[in-house]
Design a protein around this motif. Structure first.
Motif, PDB file in Angstrom:
ATOM      1  N   PRO A  85      25.834  54.534  77.800  1.00  0.00           N
ATOM      2  CA  PRO A  85      25.545  53.684  78.967  1.00  0.00           C
ATOM      3  C   PRO A  85      24.212  54.001  79.645  1.00  0.00           C
ATOM      4  CG  PRO A  85      27.604  54.956  79.274  1.00  0.00           C
ATOM      5  CD  PRO A  85      27.037  55.359  77.964  1.00  0.00           C
ATOM      6  N   LYS A  86      23.702  55.229  79.459  1.00  0.00           N
ATOM      7  CA  LYS A  86      22.578  55.668  80.297  1.00  0.00           C
ATOM      8  C   LYS A  86      21.239  55.813  79.589  1.00  0.00           C
ATOM      9  CE  LYS A  86      24.686  56.664  84.324  1.00  0.00           C
ATOM     10  NZ  LYS A  86      25.863  57.544  84.329  1.00  0.00           N
ATOM     11  N   ILE A  87      21.202  55.814  78.266  1.00  0.00           N
ATOM     12  CA  ILE A  87      19.938  56.114  77.570  1.00  0.00           C
ATOM     13  C   ILE A  87      18.852  55.080  77.895  1.00  0.00           C
ATOM     14  CG2 ILE A  87      20.921  57.376  75.603  1.00  0.00           C
ATOM     15  CD1 ILE A  87      20.576  54.697  73.983  1.00  0.00           C
ATOM     16  N   LEU A  88      17.596  55.505  77.746  1.00  0.00           N
ATOM     17  CA  LEU A  88      16.483  54.554  77.840  1.00  0.00           C
ATOM     18  C   LEU A  88      16.537  53.687  76.589  1.00  0.00           C
ATOM     19  CD1 LEU A  88      13.243  56.458  78.971  1.00  0.00           C
ATOM     20  CD2 LEU A  88      14.667  54.893  80.318  1.00  0.00           C
ATOM     21  N   LEU A  89      16.790  52.391  76.825  1.00  0.00           N
ATOM     22  CA  LEU A  89      16.991  51.457  75.715  1.00  0.00           C
ATOM     23  C   LEU A  89      16.103  50.239  75.910  1.00  0.00           C
ATOM     24  CD1 LEU A  89      18.793  50.608  73.213  1.00  0.00           C
ATOM     25  CD2 LEU A  89      20.343  49.551  74.886  1.00  0.00           C
ATOM     26  N   SER A  90      15.437  49.810  74.858  1.00  0.00           N
ATOM     27  CA  SER A  90      14.659  48.578  74.960  1.00  0.00           C
ATOM     28  C   SER A  90      14.840  47.767  73.683  1.00  0.00           C
ATOM     29  CB  SER A  90      13.176  48.887  75.199  1.00  0.00           C
ATOM     30  OG  SER A  90      12.623  49.508  74.068  1.00  0.00           O
ATOM     31  N   CYS A  91      14.357  46.529  73.714  1.00  0.00           N
ATOM     32  CA  CYS A  91      14.481  45.693  72.509  1.00  0.00           C
ATOM     33  C   CYS A  91      13.136  45.032  72.231  1.00  0.00           C
ATOM     34  CB  CYS A  91      15.580  44.647  72.686  1.00  0.00           C
ATOM     35  SG  CYS A  91      15.192  43.369  73.890  1.00  0.00           S
ATOM     36  N   ASP A  92      12.946  44.663  70.974  1.00  0.00           N
ATOM     37  CA  ASP A  92      11.692  44.035  70.541  1.00  0.00           C
ATOM     38  C   ASP A  92      12.037  42.830  69.675  1.00  0.00           C
ATOM     39  OD1 ASP A  92       9.193  43.330  69.653  1.00  0.00           O
ATOM     40  OD2 ASP A  92       8.705  45.274  68.745  1.00  0.00           O
ATOM     41  N   ALA A  93      11.643  41.635  70.148  1.00  0.00           N
ATOM     42  CA  ALA A  93      12.012  40.395  69.455  1.00  0.00           C
ATOM     43  C   ALA A  93      10.941  39.934  68.467  1.00  0.00           C
ATOM     44  CB  ALA A  93      12.271  39.303  70.485  1.00  0.00           C
ATOM     45  N   ASN A  94       9.744  40.504  68.541  1.00  0.00           N
ATOM     46  CA  ASN A  94       8.652  40.016  67.684  1.00  0.00           C
ATOM     47  C   ASN A  94       8.613  38.482  67.650  1.00  0.00           C
ATOM     48  OD1 ASN A  94       9.361  42.897  66.016  1.00  0.00           O
ATOM     49  ND2 ASN A  94       7.215  42.457  66.452  1.00  0.00           N
ATOM     50  N   SER A  95       8.640  37.891  68.851  1.00  0.00           N
ATOM     51  CA  SER A  95       8.449  36.439  68.991  1.00  0.00           C
ATOM     52  C   SER A  95       9.578  35.588  68.401  1.00  0.00           C
ATOM     53  CB  SER A  95       7.134  35.998  68.335  1.00  0.00           C
ATOM     54  OG  SER A  95       6.059  36.704  68.858  1.00  0.00           O
ATOM     55  N   ALA A  96      10.807  36.086  68.440  1.00  0.00           N
ATOM     56  CA  ALA A  96      11.904  35.359  67.787  1.00  0.00           C
ATOM     57  C   ALA A  96      12.528  34.264  68.656  1.00  0.00           C
ATOM     58  CB  ALA A  96      12.983  36.341  67.349  1.00  0.00           C
ATOM     59  N   TYR A  97      12.105  34.155  69.930  1.00  0.00           N
ATOM     60  CA  TYR A  97      12.738  33.184  70.835  1.00  0.00           C
ATOM     61  C   TYR A  97      11.714  32.173  71.356  1.00  0.00           C
ATOM     62  CZ  TYR A  97      16.322  36.830  70.790  1.00  0.00           C
ATOM     63  OH  TYR A  97      17.252  37.755  70.384  1.00  0.00           O
ATOM     64  N   THR A  98      12.245  31.112  71.973  1.00  0.00           N
ATOM     65  CA  THR A  98      11.382  30.143  72.656  1.00  0.00           C
ATOM     66  C   THR A  98      11.942  29.948  74.068  1.00  0.00           C
ATOM     67  OG1 THR A  98      12.613  28.115  72.211  1.00  0.00           O
ATOM     68  CG2 THR A  98      11.123  28.901  70.459  1.00  0.00           C
ATOM     69  N   LEU A  99      11.240  29.178  74.865  1.00  0.00           N
ATOM     70  CA  LEU A  99      11.731  28.953  76.235  1.00  0.00           C
ATOM     71  C   LEU A  99      13.057  28.190  76.253  1.00  0.00           C
ATOM     72  CD1 LEU A  99       8.703  28.195  78.571  1.00  0.00           C
ATOM     73  CD2 LEU A  99      10.180  30.202  78.553  1.00  0.00           C
ATOM     74  N   ALA A 100      13.393  27.550  75.156  1.00  0.00           N
ATOM     75  CA  ALA A 100      14.705  26.879  75.075  1.00  0.00           C
ATOM     76  C   ALA A 100      15.840  27.901  75.129  1.00  0.00           C
ATOM     77  CB  ALA A 100      14.793  26.052  73.794  1.00  0.00           C
ATOM     78  N   ASP A 101      15.510  29.172  74.854  1.00  0.00           N
ATOM     79  CA  ASP A 101      16.529  30.234  74.858  1.00  0.00           C
ATOM     80  C   ASP A 101      16.647  30.920  76.213  1.00  0.00           C
ATOM     81  OD1 ASP A 101      17.040  30.068  71.997  1.00  0.00           O
ATOM     82  OD2 ASP A 101      15.048  30.967  71.735  1.00  0.00           O
ATOM     83  N   ILE A 102      16.070  30.318  77.252  1.00  0.00           N
ATOM     84  CA  ILE A 102      15.941  31.048  78.520  1.00  0.00           C
ATOM     85  C   ILE A 102      17.288  31.508  79.075  1.00  0.00           C
ATOM     86  CG2 ILE A 102      15.868  29.029  80.069  1.00  0.00           C
ATOM     87  CD1 ILE A 102      13.324  30.594  81.299  1.00  0.00           C
TER      88      ILE A 102
END
Ligand code: OSB
Ligand code: MG
Length: 374
Positions: free
Chosen positions: A181-198
């Motif tokens: 629950p506490k670790i420093l966690l991030s994600c990287d999409a490498n441009s996989a989404y568009t604003l339609a996914d807001i």
């Protein structure tokens, strides 16, 4: 110094584990290495362009072409005092930043060797130790990913970044947070989404991520600003920041709260320092990204990471996570506290294993001075 010779090499090295992002899976790297001879000083640069033009427009083939036809000839025979002048000498060529960086970084290394100082001191670095995180690719199953996270946390890494894409995101984050629950966690999409996914992207806020890296188009920061207004989680830009000017514009637009700096993506050490400085002035933290480098590029990333505003753990991690045998010695190692000790010797701070490089070489060409006109 004067650049007397530029030698290009292509080496092939299998990764110890495949690396998968939203744009594909890599199992083996084809890497262009640049060696320069500056009045007897031999120095190296690594080109971080991938096997295919999927992360950016460049690939190792386009880098070879740009280096051979334009960039190496632009430096050969030239006399200059500092690597700082290299960008101006290469400016006529548009883009090809990763190719330019490999050559410029070799010149920084040569300058550091000639001045008998570590490269990190030459660029103005101050840290003696850098904080490390890892970037973990998309796996075949979530259980495999959890196993990898466990391994990296036990090794001491300070931050876990997971690659994501539609179908491999919130459910994965939920499983990770159930365990940690506490670790420093991030994600990287490498441009996989568009604003339609807001609306979908807004659900990422629930997982207390340190950042969401490059969710939208690779060449955009305007729409990232629109997205950032809707999110609590900070956006980190990677692909979209190609220069200090981009960084300034993105920050002014409030398109990101964090910047990932990759020396190849921005075209060399001089521009990487400039991006760092722009972010520092605006109070935007930066960290050093990775491109599955061999030890040469890794050593340069370590040098860059010693600048003061590299205040978040980066993606620069141990050699053994990538290679059975790295092309430098000693290997880059990470302490149980998740840090790399910055080397104190002159230049890159690690020796190249020339014999191993020769054995891995599949193409080699010495570039001679020629005049490019028209
Ligand atoms: O987006 O940071 C990225 C690797 C290849 C292309 C793009 C990226 C990456 C990584 C790898 O995340 C980081 C590393 O070298 O471990
Ligand atoms: Mg990235």
């Amino acid at each position: 110094m004067r650049i007397d010779r530029v030698t290009l090499r292509e080496i092939r090295m299998p990764l110890v584990h495949f690396f998968e992002t939203s744009f594909g899976r890599t199992t083996e790297r084809n890497i262009v290495l640049v060696e320069i001879d500056a009045e007897g000083t031999h120095a190296w640069g690594e080109c971080v362009a991938g096997e295919h033009p999927f992360y950016s427009e460049e690939s190792y083939e386009t880098a070879w072409y740009a280096l051979k036809e334009y960039l190496a000839p632009a430096l050969l025979g030239k006399q200059f005092d500092s690597a700082r002048v290299v960008p101006a000498l290469l400016q006529r060529v548009r883009g090809h930043r990763m190719a330019k960086a490999s050559l410029e970084n070799a010149v920084w290394e040569a300058e550091a060797l000639q001045k008998k100082v570590p490269m990190w001191k030459l660029i103005g670095g101050t840290r003696t130790e850098i904080d490390c995180g890892v970037s973990i690719g998309i796996q075949d199953t979530v259980d495999q990913l959890l196993g990898k996270i466990e391994t990296e946390l036990s090794a001491g890494y300070q931050r876990i970044k997971v690659k994501c894409k539609p179908g491999w995101d919130v459910d994965v984050f939920r499983r990770i947070r159930e365990h940690w629950p506490k670790i420093l966690l991030s994600c990287d999409a490498n441009s996989a989404y568009t604003l339609a996914d807001i609306d979908h992207l807004k659900r990422f806020d629930e997982f207390n991520l340190l950042m969401i890296e490059q969710p939208l188009w690779n060449d955009d920061f305007y729409f990232h600003a629109r997205l950032q207004r809707e999110l609590k989680t900070r956006i980190c830009l990677d692909e979209a920041i190609r220069s200090a000017r981009d960084a300034e514009a993105a920050i002014e637009l409030k398109a990101c709260g964090i910047i990932n700096i990759k020396v190849g993506r921005v075209g060399g050490m001089s521009e990487a320092i400039a991006v760092h400085d722009v972010a520092k002035e605006s109070g935007i933290p930066v960290w050093c990204g990775g491109m599955l480098e061999t030890g040469i590029g890794r050593a340069h990333n370590i040098a860059l990471s010693t600048l003061p505003n590299f205040s978040l753990p980066g993606d620069v991690s141990a050699s053994k996570r990538y290679w059975k045998e790295d092309i430098i010695e000693p290997d880059v190692t990470v302490s149980p506290r998740g840090t790399i000790t910055v080397p104190q010797s002159a230049g890159r701070g690690y020796e190249v294993k020339r014999d191993l490089i020769e054995r891995l070489t599949v193409r080699k060409e010495e570039i001679k001075a020629k005049s490019v006109s028209a």
